[in-house]
Design a protein around this motif. Structure first.
Motif, PDB file in Angstrom:
ATOM      1  N   PRO A  22       0.837  -1.210   0.000  1.00  0.00           N
ATOM      2  CA  PRO A  22       0.000   0.000   0.000  1.00  0.00           C
ATOM      3  C   PRO A  22       0.866   1.251   0.000  1.00  0.00           C
ATOM      4  O   PRO A  22       1.946   1.281   0.621  1.00  0.00           O
ATOM      5  CB  PRO A  22      -0.796  -0.136   1.311  1.00  0.00           C
ATOM      6  CG  PRO A  22      -0.855  -1.617   1.561  1.00  0.00           C
ATOM      7  CD  PRO A  22       0.459  -2.151   1.079  1.00  0.00           C
ATOM      8  N   ALA A  23       0.428   2.269  -0.697  1.00  0.00           N
ATOM      9  CA  ALA A  23       1.213   3.490  -0.838  1.00  0.00           C
ATOM     10  C   ALA A  23       1.440   4.145   0.529  1.00  0.00           C
ATOM     11  O   ALA A  23       0.511   4.270   1.332  1.00  0.00           O
ATOM     12  CB  ALA A  23       0.522   4.457  -1.785  1.00  0.00           C
ATOM     13  N   GLY A  24       2.674   4.573   0.758  1.00  0.00           N
ATOM     14  CA  GLY A  24       3.021   5.228   2.009  1.00  0.00           C
ATOM     15  C   GLY A  24       4.520   5.228   2.217  1.00  0.00           C
ATOM     16  O   GLY A  24       5.291   4.947   1.296  1.00  0.00           O
ATOM     17  N   TYR A  25       4.961   5.534   3.436  1.00  0.00           N
ATOM     18  CA  TYR A  25       6.396   5.585   3.725  1.00  0.00           C
ATOM     19  C   TYR A  25       6.630   5.292   5.203  1.00  0.00           C
ATOM     20  O   TYR A  25       5.719   5.377   6.032  1.00  0.00           O
ATOM     21  CB  TYR A  25       6.973   6.955   3.373  1.00  0.00           C
ATOM     22  CG  TYR A  25       6.400   8.097   4.183  1.00  0.00           C
ATOM     23  CD1 TYR A  25       7.035   8.575   5.326  1.00  0.00           C
ATOM     24  CD2 TYR A  25       5.196   8.697   3.803  1.00  0.00           C
ATOM     25  CE1 TYR A  25       6.501   9.608   6.068  1.00  0.00           C
ATOM     26  CE2 TYR A  25       4.650   9.736   4.541  1.00  0.00           C
ATOM     27  CZ  TYR A  25       5.302  10.193   5.670  1.00  0.00           C
ATOM     28  OH  TYR A  25       4.774  11.210   6.414  1.00  0.00           O
TER      29      TYR A  25
ATOM     30  N   GLY B 178       9.946   5.341  12.726  1.00  0.00           N
ATOM     31  CA  GLY B 178       9.940   4.031  12.064  1.00  0.00           C
ATOM     32  C   GLY B 178       8.556   3.533  11.740  1.00  0.00           C
ATOM     33  O   GLY B 178       8.410   2.468  11.135  1.00  0.00           O
ATOM     34  N   GLY B 179       7.525   4.287  12.139  1.00  0.00           N
ATOM     35  CA  GLY B 179       6.151   3.873  11.872  1.00  0.00           C
ATOM     36  C   GLY B 179       5.759   4.114  10.423  1.00  0.00           C
ATOM     37  O   GLY B 179       6.312   4.986   9.745  1.00  0.00           O
ATOM     38  N   PHE B 180       4.795   3.334   9.971  1.00  0.00           N
ATOM     39  CA  PHE B 180       4.330   3.463   8.577  1.00  0.00           C
ATOM     40  C   PHE B 180       3.227   4.502   8.492  1.00  0.00           C
ATOM     41  O   PHE B 180       2.309   4.530   9.307  1.00  0.00           O
ATOM     42  CB  PHE B 180       3.816   2.124   8.062  1.00  0.00           C
ATOM     43  CG  PHE B 180       3.346   2.177   6.633  1.00  0.00           C
ATOM     44  CD1 PHE B 180       4.254   2.251   5.593  1.00  0.00           C
ATOM     45  CD2 PHE B 180       1.982   2.169   6.332  1.00  0.00           C
ATOM     46  CE1 PHE B 180       3.832   2.310   4.278  1.00  0.00           C
ATOM     47  CE2 PHE B 180       1.544   2.229   5.026  1.00  0.00           C
ATOM     48  CZ  PHE B 180       2.478   2.301   3.990  1.00  0.00           C
ATOM     49  N   ARG B 181       3.309   5.367   7.475  1.00  0.00           N
ATOM     50  CA  ARG B 181       2.309   6.413   7.265  1.00  0.00           C
ATOM     51  C   ARG B 181       1.717   6.249   5.863  1.00  0.00           C
ATOM     52  O   ARG B 181       2.455   6.168   4.878  1.00  0.00           O
ATOM     53  CB  ARG B 181       2.921   7.799   7.418  1.00  0.00           C
ATOM     54  CG  ARG B 181       3.460   8.059   8.820  1.00  0.00           C
ATOM     55  CD  ARG B 181       4.010   9.474   8.934  1.00  0.00           C
ATOM     56  NE  ARG B 181       4.547   9.724  10.270  1.00  0.00           N
ATOM     57  CZ  ARG B 181       3.830  10.134  11.297  1.00  0.00           C
ATOM     58  NH1 ARG B 181       2.527  10.346  11.131  1.00  0.00           N
ATOM     59  NH2 ARG B 181       4.385  10.340  12.478  1.00  0.00           N
TER      60      ARG B 181
ATOM     61  N   THR C 159       7.775  17.174  -0.071  1.00  0.00           N
ATOM     62  CA  THR C 159       8.384  18.060   0.923  1.00  0.00           C
ATOM     63  C   THR C 159       9.301  17.328   1.888  1.00  0.00           C
ATOM     64  O   THR C 159       9.896  17.943   2.764  1.00  0.00           O
ATOM     65  CB  THR C 159       7.285  18.765   1.732  1.00  0.00           C
ATOM     66  OG1 THR C 159       6.408  17.786   2.292  1.00  0.00           O
ATOM     67  CG2 THR C 159       6.493  19.713   0.856  1.00  0.00           C
ATOM     68  N   MET C 160       9.414  16.004   1.761  1.00  0.00           N
ATOM     69  CA  MET C 160      10.233  15.210   2.666  1.00  0.00           C
ATOM     70  C   MET C 160      11.456  14.657   1.956  1.00  0.00           C
ATOM     71  O   MET C 160      11.468  14.490   0.731  1.00  0.00           O
ATOM     72  CB  MET C 160       9.425  14.040   3.245  1.00  0.00           C
ATOM     73  CG  MET C 160       8.328  14.450   4.190  1.00  0.00           C
ATOM     74  SD  MET C 160       7.506  12.997   4.890  1.00  0.00           S
ATOM     75  CE  MET C 160       8.908  12.151   5.618  1.00  0.00           C
ATOM     76  N   ALA C 161      12.473  14.339   2.748  1.00  0.00           N
ATOM     77  CA  ALA C 161      13.649  13.669   2.211  1.00  0.00           C
ATOM     78  C   ALA C 161      13.331  12.192   1.961  1.00  0.00           C
ATOM     79  O   ALA C 161      12.312  11.671   2.415  1.00  0.00           O
ATOM     80  CB  ALA C 161      14.814  13.797   3.188  1.00  0.00           C
ATOM     81  N   LYS C 162      14.208  11.538   1.257  1.00  0.00           N
ATOM     82  CA  LYS C 162      14.033  10.131   0.950  1.00  0.00           C
ATOM     83  C   LYS C 162      14.026   9.300   2.235  1.00  0.00           C
ATOM     84  O   LYS C 162      14.954   9.409   3.047  1.00  0.00           O
ATOM     85  CB  LYS C 162      15.152   9.653   0.023  1.00  0.00           C
ATOM     86  CG  LYS C 162      15.061   8.196  -0.372  1.00  0.00           C
ATOM     87  CD  LYS C 162      16.204   7.815  -1.301  1.00  0.00           C
ATOM     88  CE  LYS C 162      16.123   6.352  -1.707  1.00  0.00           C
ATOM     89  NZ  LYS C 162      17.243   5.963  -2.603  1.00  0.00           N
ATOM     90  N   PRO C 163      12.997   8.474   2.461  1.00  0.00           N
ATOM     91  CA  PRO C 163      12.971   7.645   3.672  1.00  0.00           C
ATOM     92  C   PRO C 163      14.159   6.681   3.722  1.00  0.00           C
ATOM     93  O   PRO C 163      14.604   6.160   2.693  1.00  0.00           O
ATOM     94  CB  PRO C 163      11.648   6.879   3.546  1.00  0.00           C
ATOM     95  CG  PRO C 163      10.823   7.693   2.605  1.00  0.00           C
ATOM     96  CD  PRO C 163      11.789   8.316   1.652  1.00  0.00           C
TER      97      PRO C 163
END
Length: 674
Positions: A183-186, A192-195, A226-230
């Motif tokens: 599922p789409a997210g990061y 460390g949690g999934f969003r 707007t975020m850096a690469k996870p």
């Protein structure tokens, strides 16, 4: 992380400063960093190749597809990339990054998605839109010779390709059945949690695709722009792309729409061999168009409603909602006349728990106004299939339920047993025995890695369906006309025996009575000419459909095949033409590799043609069909000329196409051949 903070990730060296200054002056500039590297800040004056619906907008945005339905678009970096240092070596490491946004016309419905891909050619003209995402078509999906690696950004749940949901990222190797998806997210770098992320939110997002040529690993990460690469990738799969990709290949992007359009935008795109792609300079990327929203009411209201009042109203509303929901969750629609059908009626509560609340992971298939779920009745320890059918009108429901209960008394080894029914408002649930091997069409036209049916199995399937139809037409207490005989309605049990199912269109008559004219129902490609003209079903219209079915199983082809130029190839005409030229056995499914009994093959092909003859008086009854299949009666002497007589004139296809260009007539109950 804000846009300002994000810029601290830019490498501080002379090259980066030069790149930034150049990007400021030329916002749509493509930087050739080295051999096999590029970076696009917008696409005005770029060297990309676009085709299909793809277009570069004046502001620099790349629009891969617009809100037009059933469209595909591609963009390719003009120069192919050398992926290996020399022939017979492994594919080197590469990385690509993409800033994109998807803006559908509806806030809760996308169509269909987009991909990053690596392909041996920039010619994807034979690829289809819709669920094929502009990469493959019916015949080459799953074919390893396509040598295509792709990462899909998919916004539609497609059961044909076993998608996990309608908002996911997938890794595809020559096939739209993903080797891995999520599922789409990061994953948050701090906790460390999934969003979760909604791909159709209309917001800019960035995706990173990295292949490690040494570790043979594919990593995919996703985040808001707007975020850096996870740090932790969304997907990480061990796979050696050296076995897939060619020495030199094109890198590109694709997008496709289905019955609903959607706009797929690309703001920036970069690619690098043997190293990561540099971060994008945020300020110089073209902006996504603003999504039209309803005007805010904040100016109308002089003060904000107190939080305590809002909380109270919410809790009261929630309590009422939960109370009503609990009352309605298992509510059924019962009427006095249903008392006589009591033993055949099942509890909705039992069916709800049998299917775990009709969850998607129990979904076996969909079609028209129905969905079929797998279930397990704990009380009887029985595996079942539950079909949910929309039934808004109360008119005729009593007669329909009576016929359902009557069909539930059918007992034959080649007919799927109907166990009972349940009725709710606007919905009818039919419960059948579960067939573990699914429907026959999945073996004839499904995934390339599915078992190929040998000739012994196919001939037994043809005889089994014929035996079931003979029982319906002449051996039961009433005459049952199935009206929808086709491969997708033939199910296979654990021993691969055929069982005829889906009696949703069936009609019952007493022996010796006249068949009544009804609404035109059935599937295009299986409709007898007299049924199309007069709407009068009879056992001989079932025989016609059986003839098409026999050819379908023998040849491994659909009754009507659509070519790329929109022409249609009719299976019957094709087989007759081969027979006329003295090479009828060329019609046999090539996947059989000539391993079949010639006499049985001749019989199956000629019987299929005889049963599908346009003149009902020429067709045999199912009793005669069984005698021919058991070799108890000699097959009549017929020639190709006998089969061609009146066929083109009486073909039902032109009648149907005049009212349904897409193969489906909802009002009359027709569906396209599958």
């Amino acid at each position: 992380m804000s846009g300002d903070n994000r810029r601290c990730f830019l490498p501080v060296n002379l090259f980066s400063i030069i790149l930034v200054i150049t990007s400021i002056i030329f916002p749509s500039f493509s930087t050739a960093i080295a051999n096999g590297q590029f970076e696009y800040y917008g696409f005005v004056n770029s060297s990309v190749i676009v085709d299909g619906a793809a277009v570069v907008l004046p502001g620099g945005l790349l629009l891969l597809s617009n809100n037009t339905a059933e469209m595909k678009g591609h963009v390719f970096h003009r120069t192919p990339i050398r992926l290996r240092k020399s022939p017979n070596t492994t594919v080197q490491s590469f990385s690509s990054s993409l800033v994109f946004g998807i803006i559908p016309p509806y806030t809760d419905l996308g169509a269909h998605g987009m991909t990053f891909f690596v392909a041996p050619s920039s010619d994807l003209s034979t690829a289809l839109a819709s669920q094929f995402l502009g990469l493959f078509n019916n015949s080459n999906n799953g074919d390893f010779s396509t040598r295509i690696f792709a990462v899909e950004i998919d916004t539609i749940l497609n059961t044909e390709f076993e998608d996990i949901d309608d908002n996911h990222i997938g890794i595809n190797i020559c096939d739209l059945h993903s080797v891995a998806s999520h599922p789409a997210g990061y994953y948050d770098n701090t906790t460390g949690g999934f969003r979760n992320l909604s791909l159709i939110s209309g917001e800019a997002m960035q995706i990173w695709i990295d292949y490690d040529g040494v570790a043979k690993r594919i990593d995919v990460a996703l985040a808001p722009f707007t975020m850096a690469k996870p740090t932790k990738p969304l997907l990480s799969v061990s796979y050696d792309l050296s076995a897939v990709l060619t020495d030199v290949a094109y890198v590109g992007l694709s997008a496709a729409t289905g019955t609903v359009g959607s706009s797929h935008y690309v703001q920036g795109w970069s690619f690098s061999m043997n190293g990561p792609t540099p971060p994008f300079f945020t300020a110089k990327l073209p902006d996504l168009p603003r999504i039209a929203r309803k005007a805010s009411r904040s100016k109308v209201l002089p003060v904000i409603v107190p939080i305590a009042t809002a909380t109270f109203v919410f809790l009261v509303t929630l309590a009422v909602f939960l109370f009503v929901r609990m009352r309605l969750k298992f509510a059924e629609l019962r009427e006095d006349w249903e008392i006589e059908f009591g033993p055949h009626r099942l509890s909705f509560k039992d069916l709800y728990f049998a299917t775990e609340g009709f969850k998607n992971n129990h979904l076996l298939g969909t079609g028209g106004f129905e969905r079929v779920y797998k279930g397990f009745l704990s009380k009887s320890k029985l595996q079942i299939a539950v079909k949910k059918v929309s039934h808004e009108s109360s008119q005729g429901i009593r007669e329909f339920v009576a016929e359902v209960v009557s069909i539930g008394r059918l007992r034959h080894r080649n007919i799927v047993k109907l166990l009972g029914y349940c009725r709710r408002k606007g919905e009818l649930l039919l419960v059948y025995d579960y067939m573990p091997n699914g429907s026959l069409d999945k073996y004839l036209y499904g995934r390339s890695n599915r078992q190929v049916l040998d000739w012994v199995q196919r001939f037994r399937i043809i005889k089994g369906v014929a035996s079931g139809l003979l029982y319906l037409h002449g051996e039961w207490e009433q005459i049952v006309i199935h009206r929808d005989v086709k491969a997708s309605n033939v199910l296979l049990d654990e021993e691969m025996n055929a069982r005829l199912g889906d009696f949703g269109l069936a009609r019952l008559y007493d022996h010796g009575t006249d068949m009544q004219t009804t609404h035109l129902v059935g599937t295009i490609g299986y409709l007898a000419p007299e049924l199309v003209r007069r709407g009068k079903a009879s056992p001989l219209t079932d025989v016609f459909a059986f003839g098409i079915f026999a050819l379908e199983v023998t040849c491994g082809r659909r009754p009507i095949e659509h070519k790329m130029n929109s022409d249609k190839l009719l299976l019957v005409d094709w087989v007759i033409d081969l027979w006329h030229r003295g090479s009828i056995l060329e019609a046999m499914d090539p996947r059989l590799q000539s391993e079949y009994n010639d006499d049985e093959a001749f019989l199956a092909l000629k019987l299929g043609l005889l049963c599908s003859h346009p003149l009902p008086t020429v067709r045999p009854s199912m009793w005669h069909v069984m005698q021919y299949l058991k070799h108890d009666l000699p097959f009549p002497e017929v020639t190709p000329a006998d089969m061609m007589q009146n066929r083109r004139v009486d073909s039902p296809v032109p009648y149907c196409q005049s009212v349904a260009s897409n193969g489906t007539i909802t009002m009359s109950g027709l569906s396209g051949g599958r």
